[in-house]
Design a protein around this motif. Structure first.
Motif, mmCIF file in Angstrom:
data_model
loop_
_atom_site.group_PDB
_atom_site.id
_atom_site.type_symbol
_atom_site.label_atom_id
_atom_site.label_comp_id
_atom_site.label_asym_id
_atom_site.label_seq_id
_atom_site.Cartn_x
_atom_site.Cartn_y
_atom_site.Cartn_z
ATOM 1 N N SER A 40 1.165 4.439 -0.628
ATOM 2 C CA SER A 40 1.174 3.699 -1.892
ATOM 3 C C SER A 40 2.271 2.650 -1.859
ATOM 4 C CB SER A 40 1.391 4.652 -3.074
ATOM 5 O OG SER A 40 2.668 5.250 -2.985
ATOM 6 N N VAL A 41 2.121 1.649 -2.744
ATOM 7 C CA VAL A 41 3.106 0.569 -2.850
ATOM 8 C C VAL A 41 3.343 0.291 -4.315
ATOM 9 C CG1 VAL A 41 3.623 -1.835 -2.285
ATOM 10 C CG2 VAL A 41 2.210 -0.498 -0.751
ATOM 11 N N GLY A 42 4.610 0.142 -4.690
ATOM 12 C CA GLY A 42 4.931 -0.200 -6.068
ATOM 13 C C GLY A 42 6.392 -0.517 -6.243
ATOM 14 N N ARG A 43 6.684 -1.593 -6.995
ATOM 15 C CA ARG A 43 8.047 -1.996 -7.342
ATOM 16 C C ARG A 43 8.958 -2.158 -6.127
ATOM 17 N NH1 ARG A 43 9.397 1.149 -12.949
ATOM 18 N NH2 ARG A 43 7.530 0.448 -14.027
ATOM 19 N N GLY A 44 8.453 -2.755 -5.079
ATOM 20 C CA GLY A 44 9.267 -3.033 -3.902
ATOM 21 C C GLY A 44 9.475 -1.853 -2.978
ATOM 22 N N ILE A 45 8.780 -0.748 -3.239
ATOM 23 C CA ILE A 45 8.907 0.460 -2.426
ATOM 24 C C ILE A 45 7.529 0.825 -1.872
ATOM 25 C CG2 ILE A 45 9.558 2.901 -2.379
ATOM 26 C CD1 ILE A 45 11.919 1.094 -2.988
ATOM 27 N N ALA A 46 7.490 1.155 -0.592
ATOM 28 C CA ALA A 46 6.244 1.637 0.020
ATOM 29 C C ALA A 46 6.460 3.083 0.449
ATOM 30 C CB ALA A 46 5.870 0.785 1.220
ATOM 31 N N ARG A 47 5.502 3.928 0.161
ATOM 32 C CA ARG A 47 5.519 5.325 0.599
ATOM 33 C C ARG A 47 4.645 5.411 1.844
ATOM 34 N NH1 ARG A 47 9.540 7.184 -2.301
ATOM 35 N NH2 ARG A 47 9.308 6.823 -4.508
ATOM 36 N N ILE A 48 5.221 5.936 2.928
ATOM 37 C CA ILE A 48 4.567 5.940 4.230
ATOM 38 C C ILE A 48 4.318 7.373 4.682
ATOM 39 C CG2 ILE A 48 4.739 5.142 6.629
ATOM 40 C CD1 ILE A 48 4.902 2.876 4.535
ATOM 41 N N ASP A 49 3.140 7.611 5.223
ATOM 42 C CA ASP A 49 2.803 8.890 5.836
ATOM 43 C C ASP A 49 2.895 8.702 7.350
ATOM 44 O OD1 ASP A 49 2.034 11.528 5.889
ATOM 45 O OD2 ASP A 49 -0.116 11.097 5.780
ATOM 46 N N MET A 67 8.670 -6.953 6.895
ATOM 47 C CA MET A 67 9.603 -5.929 7.349
ATOM 48 C C MET A 67 10.035 -5.068 6.163
ATOM 49 S SD MET A 67 9.877 -6.481 10.580
ATOM 50 C CE MET A 67 11.377 -5.816 11.247
ATOM 51 N N GLY A 68 10.466 -3.860 6.461
ATOM 52 C CA GLY A 68 10.985 -2.955 5.458
ATOM 53 C C GLY A 68 12.089 -2.113 6.066
ATOM 54 N N MET A 69 12.871 -1.446 5.207
ATOM 55 C CA MET A 69 13.969 -0.608 5.685
ATOM 56 C C MET A 69 13.766 0.815 5.182
ATOM 57 S SD MET A 69 18.080 -1.006 5.189
ATOM 58 C CE MET A 69 18.076 -0.591 3.468
ATOM 59 N N ALA A 70 13.761 1.766 6.113
ATOM 60 C CA ALA A 70 13.579 3.176 5.766
ATOM 61 C C ALA A 70 14.804 3.669 5.012
ATOM 62 C CB ALA A 70 13.382 3.997 7.037
ATOM 63 N N PHE A 71 14.572 4.336 3.868
ATOM 64 C CA PHE A 71 15.720 4.835 3.105
ATOM 65 C C PHE A 71 15.522 6.266 2.635
ATOM 66 C CE2 PHE A 71 14.608 5.065 -1.417
ATOM 67 C CZ PHE A 71 13.356 4.497 -1.402
ATOM 68 N N ASN A 72 14.320 6.722 2.444
ATOM 69 C CA ASN A 72 14.076 8.065 1.929
ATOM 70 C C ASN A 72 13.312 8.849 2.994
ATOM 71 O OD1 ASN A 72 13.777 10.293 0.360
ATOM 72 N ND2 ASN A 72 12.272 9.413 -1.024
ATOM 73 N N LEU A 73 14.007 9.730 3.705
ATOM 74 C CA LEU A 73 13.419 10.430 4.839
ATOM 75 C C LEU A 73 12.988 11.838 4.455
ATOM 76 C CD1 LEU A 73 16.061 9.381 7.515
ATOM 77 C CD2 LEU A 73 13.945 8.225 6.917
ATOM 78 N N ASP A 74 12.097 11.953 3.474
ATOM 79 C CA ASP A 74 11.562 13.264 3.090
ATOM 80 C C ASP A 74 10.672 13.797 4.200
ATOM 81 O OD1 ASP A 74 12.812 13.282 0.651
ATOM 82 O OD2 ASP A 74 11.070 12.516 -0.455
ATOM 83 N N PRO A 75 10.560 15.127 4.320
ATOM 84 C CA PRO A 75 9.674 15.689 5.346
ATOM 85 C C PRO A 75 8.201 15.325 5.119
ATOM 86 C CG PRO A 75 11.121 17.384 4.448
ATOM 87 C CD PRO A 75 11.318 16.156 3.625
ATOM 88 N N GLY A 84 10.760 -8.255 1.188
ATOM 89 C CA GLY A 84 9.931 -9.417 0.859
ATOM 90 C C GLY A 84 9.144 -9.099 -0.393
ATOM 91 N N SER A 85 8.213 -9.951 -0.715
ATOM 92 C CA SER A 85 7.468 -9.790 -1.964
ATOM 93 C C SER A 85 6.535 -8.592 -1.955
ATOM 94 C CB SER A 85 6.664 -11.061 -2.254
ATOM 95 O OG SER A 85 5.609 -11.189 -1.317
#
Length: 115
Positions: A40-49, A67-75, A84-85
């Motif tokens: 999912s993508v929302g408010r400048g944050i992407a959730r990645i599987d 490009m993006g920067m990893a910040f939340n390393l949940d299992p 970017g936009s």
């Protein structure tokens, strides 16, 4: 007709010898690449599987080049700050590791700046 046949045979032999020399010099390289999928993508944050081996603050590249920067390393999922936009990033898109952390070049323009 005999002369034309010999000429055609020579052209075919030359073509195949050229292909053979090209194939003999070809050495394929296999490289492993870790790929994730946007959930999912929302408010400048992407959730990645996926991307289970990504490091904190590592840069990731979306298939569109953003490009993006990893910040939340949940299992269960990875949170990525979009650099970017985010227009064009959508669910199901592929995300690739870059094996680079965020960095800033140092110079006179950076003196006195807080990063």
């Amino acid at each position: 007709m005999g002369n034309e046949s010999l000429r055609l045979k020579q052209v075919v032999e030359d073509t195949f010898s050229t292909y053979k020399s090209l194939l003999d010099g070809y050495k394929p390289e296999v490289e492993a690449e870790e790929i994730g999928i946007v959930k999912s993508v929302g408010r400048g944050i992407a959730r990645i599987d996926g991307l289970f081996n990504v490091q904190a603050e590592e840069l990731v590249r979306f298939s569109g080049g953003l490009m993006g920067m990893a910040f939340n390393l949940d299992p269960d999922e990875l949170g990525v700050i979009l650099l970017g936009s985010g227009v064009g990033v959508s669910s199901g898109e592929r995300v690739y590791r870059t094996h680079r952390v965020m960095d800033v070049p140092v110079g006179e323009g950076m003196l006195g700046r807080v990063i």
